[in-house]
Write a protein that holds these residues in place. Sequence first.
Motif, mmCIF file in Angstrom:
data_model
loop_
_atom_site.group_PDB
_atom_site.id
_atom_site.type_symbol
_atom_site.label_atom_id
_atom_site.label_comp_id
_atom_site.label_asym_id
_atom_site.label_seq_id
_atom_site.Cartn_x
_atom_site.Cartn_y
_atom_site.Cartn_z
ATOM 1 N N LYS A 262 20.832 -33.857 51.718
ATOM 2 C CA LYS A 262 22.480 -34.676 53.166
ATOM 3 C C LYS A 262 21.250 -35.001 53.649
ATOM 4 C CE LYS A 262 23.489 -33.195 57.281
ATOM 5 N NZ LYS A 262 24.386 -32.375 58.152
ATOM 6 N N ILE A 263 19.670 -35.206 53.559
ATOM 7 C CA ILE A 263 18.603 -35.158 54.445
ATOM 8 C C ILE A 263 17.633 -36.331 53.996
ATOM 9 C CG2 ILE A 263 18.000 -32.928 55.968
ATOM 10 C CD1 ILE A 263 15.833 -32.034 54.102
ATOM 11 N N LEU A 264 18.044 -36.157 52.061
ATOM 12 C CA LEU A 264 17.039 -37.431 51.300
ATOM 13 C C LEU A 264 17.526 -37.625 50.938
ATOM 14 C CD1 LEU A 264 14.483 -34.499 50.721
ATOM 15 C CD2 LEU A 264 13.552 -36.094 52.295
ATOM 16 N N GLY A 265 19.146 -37.432 50.796
ATOM 17 C CA GLY A 265 19.870 -38.715 49.210
ATOM 18 C C GLY A 265 19.456 -37.843 47.995
ATOM 19 N N LYS A 266 19.149 -36.886 47.581
ATOM 20 C CA LYS A 266 19.089 -36.963 46.785
ATOM 21 C C LYS A 266 18.638 -34.899 46.056
ATOM 22 C CE LYS A 266 14.101 -37.192 46.358
ATOM 23 N NZ LYS A 266 13.160 -38.034 45.692
ATOM 24 N N LEU A 267 18.939 -34.328 45.005
ATOM 25 C CA LEU A 267 17.967 -33.328 44.791
ATOM 26 C C LEU A 267 17.001 -33.030 44.920
ATOM 27 C CD1 LEU A 267 18.310 -29.793 44.230
ATOM 28 C CD2 LEU A 267 19.020 -30.766 42.020
ATOM 29 N N LEU A 268 16.277 -32.939 45.683
ATOM 30 C CA LEU A 268 14.397 -32.661 45.450
ATOM 31 C C LEU A 268 13.974 -31.612 44.581
ATOM 32 C CD1 LEU A 268 11.852 -33.369 47.085
ATOM 33 C CD2 LEU A 268 11.977 -31.291 48.418
ATOM 34 N N ASN A 269 13.185 -32.236 43.997
ATOM 35 C CA ASN A 269 13.129 -30.974 42.545
ATOM 36 C C ASN A 269 11.447 -30.561 43.481
ATOM 37 O OD1 ASN A 269 12.660 -30.295 40.200
ATOM 38 N ND2 ASN A 269 11.243 -31.902 39.617
#
Length: 299
Positions: A262-269
């Motif tokens: 939601k906040i970054l547009g991706k799954l944060l690794n």
Amino acid sequence: MLSLNLYRRRQVKTSVLDIPLEKYDKVTGLPRTIKIGEDDVAPFVSLQETRDHLTFLSALSDLRSSLPVDLPNLFSATCLDSAKSYANWVQYVLPARQTDGTLSKEELPSLHVLMAWHAHLLNPTIYDNDIQGAYRALTGLEFPLTAIAEAIRQDTLPPFRPLTPEQESDLQKTVWSPEETGMAIERQAKFIANMKRIGWLREEYWQKGLMELQFSIVLYHAWLDLMQSTQSRYFLVPRLDIDLAWHTHQLNHARYKADTNKILGKLLNHNVAAGDEKIGDGLEVTKKLWKERFGWEYQ
């Protein structure tokens, strides 16, 4: 009034770092909402989750300390055995459960298996791929921090039993092999040792209050805000206190995936295998960007 702008060098923009501690919600001990970019979000991590996580990390620290110091390879062997038992538990024990949802205290596996699950979760892109394959039984299943912490305090976790050769031969192929999961456990041991070094694994440390934990959670959200504001273009290095909150967030994979998407547009690794040079360069960049955005030193 005590707030995180205690160390402010110059005013840049009003942020969650400027909220006085006295204005935090009396129930949660945190700001009611935290601004990340243009969004006001409820805190992604709670104080109780973070404290329960520390209880778990303390147990892992004790586990390693219990191993004979004159057998330097024993910890690596223990990590590998734990990873194999974790794979067996996910592939053959979990699918036989009669109920769905959160594990009960009675269903918890050994500390060794939980140690491997914990390390797997802290590599979220790998974990996300694995739960679509041989680890599918973990889909939607939360890492039950509260139940784990309670079982540790009551010493009710079951004993660890390594796999038999026959059980090992039945393990299914996964994105990560047990050897890779074992190495991930070893990498996490460095973080746990740092938590021990600063005293955060001692229960008595928190008898004076939880202010440092409160700030660690708030700082984590500011770190996410910085990442969003720079469109994830940089390798931002978290401080140790931010890293604890980040790890705690990752332990609920479904929630972590939804929040970061939601906040970054991706799954944060979570790149725990980054080398010292990359971390050093990233830390200098993080210090510069942090001061530009928030106006105070990244200490």
